[in-house]
Scaffold this motif. Structure first.
Motif, mmCIF file in Angstrom:
data_model
loop_
_atom_site.group_PDB
_atom_site.id
_atom_site.type_symbol
_atom_site.label_atom_id
_atom_site.label_comp_id
_atom_site.label_asym_id
_atom_site.label_seq_id
_atom_site.Cartn_x
_atom_site.Cartn_y
_atom_site.Cartn_z
ATOM 1 N N ARG A 190 0.335 -1.324 -0.001
ATOM 2 C CA ARG A 190 -0.005 0.208 0.042
ATOM 3 C C ARG A 190 0.750 1.373 0.349
ATOM 4 O O ARG A 190 2.055 1.361 0.726
ATOM 5 C CB ARG A 190 -0.342 0.114 1.617
ATOM 6 N N ASP A 191 0.211 2.058 -0.267
ATOM 7 C CA ASP A 191 1.271 3.687 -0.584
ATOM 8 C C ASP A 191 -0.516 4.623 -0.080
ATOM 9 O O ASP A 191 -1.406 4.717 -1.025
ATOM 10 C CB ASP A 191 1.487 3.694 -1.870
ATOM 11 N N GLU B 31 0.385 -7.211 4.975
ATOM 12 C CA GLU B 31 -0.224 -5.725 4.529
ATOM 13 C C GLU B 31 1.577 -5.119 4.465
ATOM 14 O O GLU B 31 2.246 -5.760 5.800
ATOM 15 C CB GLU B 31 -0.410 -5.185 5.532
ATOM 16 N N CYS B 32 1.784 -4.013 3.484
ATOM 17 C CA CYS B 32 3.412 -4.386 3.484
ATOM 18 C C CYS B 32 3.139 -2.665 2.408
ATOM 19 O O CYS B 32 2.726 -2.211 1.445
ATOM 20 C CB CYS B 32 3.477 -4.946 2.085
ATOM 21 N N VAL B 33 4.711 -1.902 2.873
ATOM 22 C CA VAL B 33 4.318 -0.830 2.185
ATOM 23 C C VAL B 33 6.396 -0.708 1.878
ATOM 24 O O VAL B 33 7.281 -1.791 2.048
ATOM 25 C CB VAL B 33 4.879 0.446 2.793
ATOM 26 N N ARG C 76 -8.586 1.672 -4.319
ATOM 27 C CA ARG C 76 -9.452 0.014 -4.241
ATOM 28 C C ARG C 76 -11.015 -0.286 -4.974
ATOM 29 O O ARG C 76 -11.292 -1.321 -5.712
ATOM 30 C CB ARG C 76 -9.834 -0.265 -2.897
ATOM 31 N N ARG C 77 -12.049 1.389 -5.552
ATOM 32 C CA ARG C 77 -13.021 1.342 -6.353
ATOM 33 C C ARG C 77 -13.195 1.389 -7.681
ATOM 34 O O ARG C 77 -12.933 0.403 -7.937
ATOM 35 C CB ARG C 77 -13.193 2.514 -5.389
ATOM 36 N N ASP C 78 -11.147 1.331 -8.234
ATOM 37 C CA ASP C 78 -11.328 0.827 -9.452
ATOM 38 C C ASP C 78 -10.509 -0.136 -9.516
ATOM 39 O O ASP C 78 -10.667 -0.868 -10.687
ATOM 40 C CB ASP C 78 -9.263 2.115 -10.029
ATOM 41 N N ARG D 255 -7.817 -2.991 5.991
ATOM 42 C CA ARG D 255 -8.422 -1.350 6.956
ATOM 43 C C ARG D 255 -7.569 -0.270 6.312
ATOM 44 O O ARG D 255 -6.624 -0.355 5.962
ATOM 45 C CB ARG D 255 -7.939 -1.470 8.075
ATOM 46 N N GLY D 256 -9.084 0.900 6.305
ATOM 47 C CA GLY D 256 -8.684 2.591 5.704
ATOM 48 C C GLY D 256 -8.714 2.047 4.425
ATOM 49 O O GLY D 256 -8.833 1.660 3.351
#
Length: 149
Positions: free
Chosen positions: A29-30, A106-108, A128-130, A148-149
């Motif tokens: 995630r970013d 979950e990673c960065v 997420r919506r795309d 989450r988020g």
């Protein structure tokens, strides 16, 4: 799928029959964006991951898979969940059948990603919506619902 020596050894004895394998998945995630990769064998978008090797810690496996497929280093910030069942059954172009039970982490990113050009042909950051409008592996919807988020 680039098969390990372990998988090649099993395949030499069982052919294309179903293998149930432990797997790992990186949800990179970013902020609100999630990194997806287009897989060479299917053309579909999915999360990055793969099989856990014998004797390998799952945390090490997710780091290795990201390194192999994206040439990048990650920091794992948590476990999202564990997933399996019919949605994670795969038949590869060579006829090999695999059922994965995967732990999603979950990673960065710590370093920039570049697709390996073998397993992954393209990467992209998506809100997420795309993601739901993409040609994607359906099981990722379950994982993303738990993010989450």
């Amino acid at each position: 799928m680039a098969a390990s020596e372990y998988i090649r050894s099993l395949r030499s004895r069982i052919g294309h029959d179903l293998l149930l394998l432990p797997g790992v998945t990186a949800v990179i995630r970013d902020g609100g964006r999630i990194l997806l990769a287009r897989h060479a064998h299917s053309g579909a978008w999915s999360l990055v991951g793969g099989a856990v090797e014998p004797g390998e810690e799952p945390l090490e496996a997710v780091q290795r898979e990201v390194r192999e497929e994206l040439g990048a280093e990650i920091t794992v910030t948590g476990i999202i969940g564990v997933y399996g069942g019919e949605p994670l059954m795969v038949t590869y172009p060579n006829g090999d059948r695999v059922g994965y039970v995967t732990t999603a982490y979950e990673c960065v990113l710590r370093t920039p990603p570049t697709p390996d050009g073998v397993e992954l042909t393209e990467i992209g950051w998506f809100e997420r919506r795309d993601i739901f409008s993409l040609d994607r592996r359906g099981w990722i919807d379950r994982v993303l619902a738990d993010v989450r988020g």
